[in-house]
Scaffold this motif. Structure first.
Motif, PDB file in Angstrom:
ATOM      1  N   ASP A 227       0.875  -1.187   0.000  1.00 12.64           N
ATOM      2  CA  ASP A 227       0.000   0.000   0.000  1.00 12.64           C
ATOM      3  C   ASP A 227       0.908   1.232   0.000  1.00 12.64           C
ATOM      4  OD1 ASP A 227      -3.056   0.955   0.975  1.00 12.64           O
ATOM      5  OD2 ASP A 227      -1.417   2.299   1.556  1.00 12.64           O
TER       6      ASP A 227
ATOM      7  N   TYR B  56      -7.697  -0.082  12.589  1.00 11.90           N
ATOM      8  CA  TYR B  56      -6.547  -0.348  11.712  1.00 11.90           C
ATOM      9  C   TYR B  56      -6.389  -1.829  11.370  1.00 11.90           C
ATOM     10  CZ  TYR B  56      -3.861  -1.767  15.890  1.00 11.90           C
ATOM     11  OH  TYR B  56      -3.407  -2.396  17.025  1.00 11.90           O
TER      12      TYR B  56
ATOM     13  N   LYS C  52     -17.108  -6.129   6.544  1.00 12.10           N
ATOM     14  CA  LYS C  52     -16.361  -5.021   7.141  1.00 12.10           C
ATOM     15  C   LYS C  52     -17.046  -4.504   8.407  1.00 12.10           C
ATOM     16  CE  LYS C  52     -14.033  -3.362   2.970  1.00 12.10           C
ATOM     17  NZ  LYS C  52     -13.859  -2.273   1.998  1.00 12.10           N
TER      18      LYS C  52
ATOM     19  N   THR D 249      -1.436  -3.006   3.608  1.00 14.49           N
ATOM     20  CA  THR D 249      -2.809  -2.960   4.066  1.00 14.49           C
ATOM     21  C   THR D 249      -3.337  -4.377   4.190  1.00 14.49           C
ATOM     22  OG1 THR D 249      -4.901  -1.775   3.801  1.00 14.49           O
ATOM     23  CG2 THR D 249      -4.021  -2.867   1.835  1.00 14.49           C
TER      24      THR D 249
ATOM     25  N   LYS E  19      -9.163  -3.879   4.623  1.00 11.81           N
ATOM     26  CA  LYS E  19      -9.541  -2.811   3.693  1.00 11.81           C
ATOM     27  C   LYS E  19      -9.950  -3.387   2.343  1.00 11.81           C
ATOM     28  CE  LYS E  19      -8.553   0.551   6.535  1.00 11.81           C
ATOM     29  NZ  LYS E  19      -8.396  -0.277   7.758  1.00 11.81           N
TER      30      LYS E  19
END
Length: 557
Positions: A493, A527, A517, A499, A531
């Motif tokens: 990333d 975090y 998600k 990521t 993603k």
């Protein structure tokens, strides 16, 4: 924690009847096998598709193969590569090598030419045992780096009717290969006179060169001595409940070329007078289930993907798997729900263990006593085996012990820890320090001495300066009712360095990326939430059946 303090803690935490300190015979592997063969001479050692080979006959077969190897000018200190599936010839040539003091190099029969060439070159092995159907894989290397190619055929150890059927199926499909000098057929039908045993130094003579990725870098061979392997055999047998210490039957489905399969599905059973039931292709679920139904094995060492495949088999109710009573899962984390479902189907005990090729390989197992099911600790790899010492140290300096419950790198000391990596002196200085093996795994220990693997140090994702452990994210994903299988990897990333990407096999196709998600956001710090979500019909597996994260990292999808 001092070693004597860990001893005291283990004595309190061990199940009844298990000793913290045990005697390990100071002899070679073949000598230990001879003791087993003498005690259990008439017992069945190998039941291969109905061909039942007794311990006394197996010993004769091994003696004959040892003479055969000697006739090819192989001697103590030489190396023999065994590139076979789980068939009797694997066992025979393994123990024949142990008798002569030859080091075995275990090789995956699914390897392609560059992988075969790398391991032959790195190990210095110039002799290989290969199944006839796979000869074409090694022929290009004959003139370049091999003295002898020993050609074996699976039908030589099948019952007569099955051998005829196998030949009929193969007729016309087998490759027509020229037989250049150096290809030596071995049928096992001739009886060569017994060769003298070589004198073995169990502490220094290498029994096995086991290739592994290690904690870093290219594949390298863990040098495992006769003492290392026999120590692990005796540690495992000590850990078993009393009724399972000798003369049981094993479904030997996990490949022998994998050190975990070699130890738990071949070596340990044959040292305790048990029967092994080899399965040449563990991916053939129908064959595996038919073997379970007919042969009723008691023990089934395996990995989670094997257990997962069985309980999700569409026609499982047609097969009786209730005879399976003892299962140790290794090589990857065991999901709690899978453990519960498998035990519900079999009525047996399935526990998680832990190990590394560098440790022969087993170091930790959860208690196996059925009455201890309610005392098991979800997510734990269990307690250190007898004679095994472990500590958690600071990830950065690799020396300072961290407080109980704090995560750090796991270090291990014990008689099963390898002599070192083959021809890697500089790396050995880094990984073996004062007798302690640096595993590269991130772990923690609780107040009762149970250990928990947080993740592989090399698998750790660093995103925006935060350390993220994929296993933690995977555990959350597995709790979602619509997730069947998953894997989490780090991908490049430009902004965060890496990521988090989750690759998921759904059991409920209506589940969406947003739903996954949102579910993770409820259970993980922001975090850590993936993603990137990728849905797929299946996850790539290594030949042993582990999820192939290397392939997933390189997948451009």
């Amino acid at each position: 924690m001092k070693e004597e303090d860990l001893d005291s803690l283990m004595i309190k935490s061990y199940p009844p009847g298990i000793k913290r300190h045990i005697q390990i015979p100071e002899i070679g592997i073949y000598q230990q096998f001879c003791r087993s063969a003498s005690k259990y001479a008439s017992h069945v050692a190998i039941d291969f598709m109905g061909n039942r080979i007794s311990y006394s006959r197996l010993k004769q077969e091994i003696e004959s193969a040892a003479s055969f190897l000697k006739g090819l000018n192989l001697h103590k200190g030489d190396k023999l590569t065994i590139m076979l599936p789980n068939i009797p010839q694997y066992v025979i040539f393994f123990f024949a090598s142990m008798k002569l003091g030859i080091s075995v190099v275990q090789m995956n029969p699914m390897y392609m030419l560059p992988e075969i060439e790398y391991e032959l070159n790195d190990s210095g092995s110039r002799n290989i045992v290969v199944m006839h159907d796979m000869l074409s894989k090694v022929l290009p290397l004959k003139e370049k780096m091999l003295d002898n190619i020993i050609d074996v055929r699976v039908e030589d150890y099948l019952p007569p009717v099955k051998a005829l059927l196998y030949k009929a199926v193969k007729k016309g499909k087998s490759e027509k290969l020229a037989a250049p000098a150096g290809i030596i057929p071995y049928s096992g039908k001739s009886r060569n006179p017994a060769a003298d045993d070589e004198s073995i130094d169990p502490y220094n003579d290498a029994a096995l060169l086991q290739y592994t990725g290690g904690t870093t870098g290219v594949p390298k061979a863990a040098t495992l001595t006769h003492r290392n392997l026999l120590a692990n055999v005796n540690q495992l047998i000590e850990w078993f409940p009393e009724d399972f210490k000798e003369s049981i039957s094993y479904l030997s489905s996990i490949p022998f070329f994998h050190v975990y399969g070699m130890m738990t599905a071949m070596l340990t059973p044959l040292m305790q007078g048990s029967t092994i039931i080899p399965v040449p292709d563990p991916r053939d679920l129908k064959m595996t289930l038919n073997i379970i139904k007919k042969k009723k094995p008691t023990a089934f060492p395996g990995i989670p993907t094997m257990y997962h495949s069985i309980i999700n088999y569409p026609d499982l109710e047609k097969y009786d798997i209730s005879n399976i009573k003892l299962c140790i899962s290794g090589a990857m984390p065991l999901p709690l729900e899978l453990q519960k479902k498998f035990e519900g189907k079999t009525g047996g005990t399935l526990v998680e263990g832990y190990g590394l090729s560098e440790c022969s390989p087993v170091t930790n197992i959860s208690p196996l006593l059925p009455e201890w099911k309610n005392r098991r600790k979800p997510g734990s790899i269990g307690l250190p085996l007898p004679e095994t010492y472990e500590k958690i140290v600071d990830i950065d300096d690799g020396i300072t012990e961290v407080p109980q419950g704090v995560e750090g790198e796991l270090l291990i000391k014990g008689p099963q820890v390898m002599k070192g990596y083959w021809n890697r002196p500089e790396e050995n200085k880094q990984i073996l320090v004062d007798g302690w093996l640096h595993t590269g795994d991130i772990a923690k220990m609780d107040s009762e001495g149970y250990f928990y693997i947080v993740d592989r140090k090399k698998d750790m994702i660093i995103a925006g300066g935060y350390n993220i452990y994929p296993e933690e994210v995977e555990k959350v994903l597995y709790e979602h009712p619509g997730v069947s299988q998953c894997a989490v990897v780090g991908v490049p990333d430009a902004h965060r360095g890496e990521t988090v990407k989750a690759i998921i096999v759904l059991s409920d196709k209506s589940v969406t990326e947003d739903e996954i998600k949102k579910y993770c956001q409820e259970k993980l710090a922001k975090y850590k939430v993936p993603k990137i979500i990728q849905f797929t019909d299946s996850l790539p597996l290594t030949p042993v059946g582990k999820i192939d994260k290397k392939a997933l990292r390189h997948d451009k999808n």
